[in-house]
Motif scaffolding. Sequence first.
Motif, short mmCIF file in Angstrom:
data_model
loop_
_atom_site.label_atom_id
_atom_site.label_comp_id
_atom_site.label_asym_id
_atom_site.label_seq_id
_atom_site.Cartn_x
_atom_site.Cartn_y
_atom_site.Cartn_z
N UNK A 165 9.70 21.41 23.07
CA UNK A 165 8.75 21.64 21.97
C UNK A 165 7.33 21.81 22.49
N UNK A 166 6.89 20.88 23.36
CA UNK A 166 5.52 20.95 23.86
C UNK A 166 5.31 22.20 24.70
N UNK B 297 3.55 16.82 31.13
CA UNK B 297 3.61 16.67 32.58
C UNK B 297 4.20 15.32 32.96
N UNK B 298 3.83 14.29 32.24
CA UNK B 298 4.34 12.94 32.52
C UNK B 298 5.86 12.88 32.38
N UNK B 299 6.37 13.43 31.28
CA UNK B 299 7.82 13.42 31.05
C UNK B 299 8.54 14.30 32.07
N UNK B 300 7.96 15.45 32.38
CA UNK B 300 8.58 16.35 33.36
C UNK B 300 8.67 15.68 34.73
N UNK B 301 7.59 15.00 35.15
CA UNK B 301 7.60 14.35 36.45
C UNK B 301 8.61 13.20 36.49
N UNK B 302 8.74 12.48 35.38
CA UNK B 302 9.77 11.43 35.32
C UNK B 302 11.15 12.05 35.47
N UNK C 239 -1.41 16.27 24.71
CA UNK C 239 -0.04 16.77 24.64
C UNK C 239 0.41 17.35 25.97
N UNK C 240 -0.48 18.06 26.64
CA UNK C 240 -0.13 18.63 27.95
C UNK C 240 0.11 17.54 28.98
N UNK C 241 -0.72 16.49 28.94
CA UNK C 241 -0.52 15.36 29.84
C UNK C 241 0.80 14.67 29.58
N UNK C 242 1.15 14.53 28.31
CA UNK C 242 2.43 13.92 27.96
C UNK C 242 3.58 14.75 28.51
#
Length: 215
Positions: free
Chosen positions: A201-202, A42-47, A37-40
């Motif tokens: 949410x995350x 970070x991935x969305x934030x970086x996008x 979940x944390x990786x997800x």
Amino acid sequence: MLAYSTISHLGFILLALSVSSIESTQAFIFYLIQYSFSNLNVFIILITIGFSLYGYGLNNKEYKNLLDINNSPVQLISQLKGYFYINPLLSLSLAITIFSFAGIPPLVGFFAKQMVLSAALDNGYIFLSLIAILTSVVGAVYYLNIIKEIFFYSPGHKLKTAEDLIHNIDIKFEGHGKSTISSPLSSAYTISSPFSITISIITIVILLFIFMNKE
């Protein structure tokens, strides 16, 4: 840098798997879930950060030599320098997730590492636990470098000129044969609802897990 941090997390996962007990299995599952979940997040934030920086550029040699600037905007940690002054909320969400990776209490990453280490120490894996703690501390130093870039430097970003964006100009045809030209600089960047809701949410779960933890 990020590769080393990934190795640090892999060490905790392998440590949890090496201990054959119910507690270690629970720790492994929980660590894997929170890490995913944390990786997800970070991935969305970086996008999202990449899209928000689409109209900005950096005046440094590394940035200008990037092979694919437009399709992959965030490729260097230096591109995040001073991003807090551009978008404070996204910066705080990224910082919270990074602190969770580092195992800073009371974030969810701390409880995941605590569960793994507790299971290992209860079964006599003292040496491996010390190695896991050491790698976690070293990994935290790398994570803190990202935080330093985001919050403790003034932004080096500058708005791109119309010439820089000439390949990205949209021509919209109107009635009577007229046309208007609009560049990305003429409109504000907004985060789409699915991205913003997922990030919110995350991040809230990572930040407030201490109130949900019943262990």
